[in-house]
Design an enzyme around this catalytic site. Structure first.
Site, PDB file in Angstrom:
ATOM      1  N   ASP A  34      10.751   5.274  -6.555  1.00  0.00           N
ATOM      2  CA  ASP A  34       9.416   5.869  -6.682  1.00  0.00           C
ATOM      3  C   ASP A  34       8.682   5.925  -5.340  1.00  0.00           C
ATOM      4  OD1 ASP A  34       9.142   3.108  -6.500  1.00  0.00           O
ATOM      5  OD2 ASP A  34       8.261   2.860  -8.478  1.00  0.00           O
ATOM      6  N   ASN A  63       3.570  -5.246 -16.860  1.00  0.00           N
ATOM      7  CA  ASN A  63       3.447  -4.578 -18.165  1.00  0.00           C
ATOM      8  C   ASN A  63       4.794  -4.024 -18.633  1.00  0.00           C
ATOM      9  OD1 ASN A  63       3.817  -2.463 -16.420  1.00  0.00           O
ATOM     10  ND2 ASN A  63       2.047  -1.273 -17.082  1.00  0.00           N
ATOM     11  N   HIS A  80       6.882  -2.163 -16.767  1.00  0.00           N
ATOM     12  CA  HIS A  80       7.321  -0.884 -16.207  1.00  0.00           C
ATOM     13  C   HIS A  80       8.555  -1.061 -15.329  1.00  0.00           C
ATOM     14  CE1 HIS A  80       4.298  -1.185 -12.578  1.00  0.00           C
ATOM     15  NE2 HIS A  80       5.486  -1.570 -12.175  1.00  0.00           N
ATOM     16  N   GLU A 137       5.475   3.869 -16.969  1.00  0.00           N
ATOM     17  CA  GLU A 137       4.500   3.032 -17.649  1.00  0.00           C
ATOM     18  C   GLU A 137       4.803   2.949 -19.143  1.00  0.00           C
ATOM     19  OE1 GLU A 137       2.833   1.266 -15.852  1.00  0.00           O
ATOM     20  OE2 GLU A 137       1.456   2.259 -14.480  1.00  0.00           O
TER      21      GLU A 137
HETATM   22  C1  GLP Z   1       5.876  -1.674  -8.248  1.00  0.00           C
HETATM   23  C2  GLP Z   1       7.141  -0.839  -8.265  1.00  0.00           C
HETATM   24  C3  GLP Z   1       8.124  -1.380  -9.264  1.00  0.00           C
HETATM   25  C4  GLP Z   1       8.299  -2.878  -9.085  1.00  0.00           C
HETATM   26  C5  GLP Z   1       6.964  -3.564  -9.278  1.00  0.00           C
HETATM   27  C6  GLP Z   1       7.072  -5.078  -9.200  1.00  0.00           C
HETATM   28  O1  GLP Z   1       5.035  -1.350  -9.286  1.00  0.00           O
HETATM   29  N1  GLP Z   1       6.866   0.519  -8.561  1.00  0.00           N
HETATM   30  O2  GLP Z   1       9.371  -0.717  -9.098  1.00  0.00           O
HETATM   31  O3  GLP Z   1       9.227  -3.375 -10.005  1.00  0.00           O
HETATM   32  O4  GLP Z   1       6.125  -3.074  -8.259  1.00  0.00           O
HETATM   33  O5  GLP Z   1       6.533  -5.557  -8.033  1.00  0.00           O
HETATM   34  P1  GLP Z   1       6.630  -7.072  -7.548  1.00  0.00           P
HETATM   35  O6  GLP Z   1       8.063  -7.296  -7.213  1.00  0.00           O
HETATM   36  O7  GLP Z   1       5.747  -7.108  -6.334  1.00  0.00           O
HETATM   37  O8  GLP Z   1       6.163  -7.900  -8.663  1.00  0.00           O
END
Ligand code: GLP
Length: 262
Positions: free
Chosen positions: A70, A139, A141, A146
């Site tokens: 993404d 959440n 995702h 989402e």
């Molecule tokens: C972002 C990314 C996700 C990732 C998430 C978790 O939202 N788009 O792909 O899994 O962060 O982040 P963290 O590893 O900082 O908890």
């Protein structure tokens, strides 16, 4: 239910090391690996280990092609909060990957729909994703899919939820600078990967990990769709595994516990 292998390690560092070692092993087996990549703080030690493996053991990325999950809409590649910037800082500039083999959706594209279609086509032209690395949002995702995302969705523009804005906003200065939308591989794109590797660490992921792995499969928790993936492994640290209904003796083994679910 499809088999899902869950590995639990004592610390976030050892869990991340194992994830990196699995990627390295796949790359050694297939030097032209098509690797799906993720961002977020969970992945930082994974990339640090891959960088050391490159530096110390010559792990060769010259034939590897990467596709990130993404990118935020409206952030140029040099913006410190863009995922392109993150990937350059944590991985790409430290290894021998050909920059033209590193792909992220372009959140600056004038026509975002056309950009999503281009990204899907490019993944297909490269033969599809061999191994997709995944983190998880609080959440549930995956990428930026989402809750309530369609399971067959492909790369698309996603309006970010309040929960995601609360989780990721603090990385922006000020938090209100966080874009309202992102381009993300869809759930269908992710589930099409030949293998998936979900990494979850830390207490703040324990509840959602338990719901995603052991709760019902529901599009309210996009990560629960991984239960139906034929080749998905999950790597957790002990804190992130705390709410799983695993037999306690597995957790108290302290080193590695692995469980195959059917
Ligand atoms: C972002 C990314 C996700 C990732 C998430 C978790 O939202 N788009 O792909 O899994 O962060 O982040 P963290 O590893 O900082 O908890």
């Amino acid at each position: 239910m499809a088999p899902m292998e869950v590995f639990i390690y004592p610390t976030a560092q050892t869990a991340a090391d194992q994830a990196a070692d699995k990627i390295a092993e796949s790359l050694r087996r297939n030097p032209r690996l098509v690797l799906g990549l993720a961002t977020g703080s969970t992945m930082e030690p994974v990339y640090a280990r891959l960088v050391s493996l490159h530096r110390d053991t010559g792990l060769d990325f010259s034939g590897c092609r990467t596709f990130n999950l993404d990118e935020y809409v409206g952030l140029p590649p040099g913006h410190p909060n863009s995922y392109r910037y993150y990937m350059e800082q944590h991985l790409f500039r430290h290894i021998n990957i050909n920059p033209s083999n590193t792909h992220l959706p372009d959140g600056m594209a004038a026509d975002l729909e056309a950009e999503c279609a281009r990204y899907e086509k490019l993944m297909a032209l490269n033969g599809g994703i061999d191994l997709q690395l995944l983190g998880i949002g609080q959440n549930g995702h995956l990428g930026f899919n989402e809750p309530l995302s369609a399971l067959d969705s492909r790369t698309h523009v996603q309006l970010l939820s309040g929960a995601t804005r609360a989780q990721n906003g603090p990385h922006f200065i000020p938090p209100a600078q966080m874009p309202a939308s992102a381009l993300t591989m869809g759930m269908g794109s992710i589930l099409a990967a030949r293998r998936c590797l979900l990494l979850g660490t830390g207490e703040d992921k324990a509840q959602i990990i338990a719901e995603a792995l052991e709760g019902p499969r529901t599009n309210r928790i996009p990560a629960s769709a991984l239960q139906q993936h034929p080749h998905c492994i999950v790597i957790l640290d002990q804190l992130a595994a705390n709410h799983l209904c695993l037999p306690q003796n597995l957790l108290s083994l302290a080193q590695t516990a692995s469980l195959r679910r059917e």
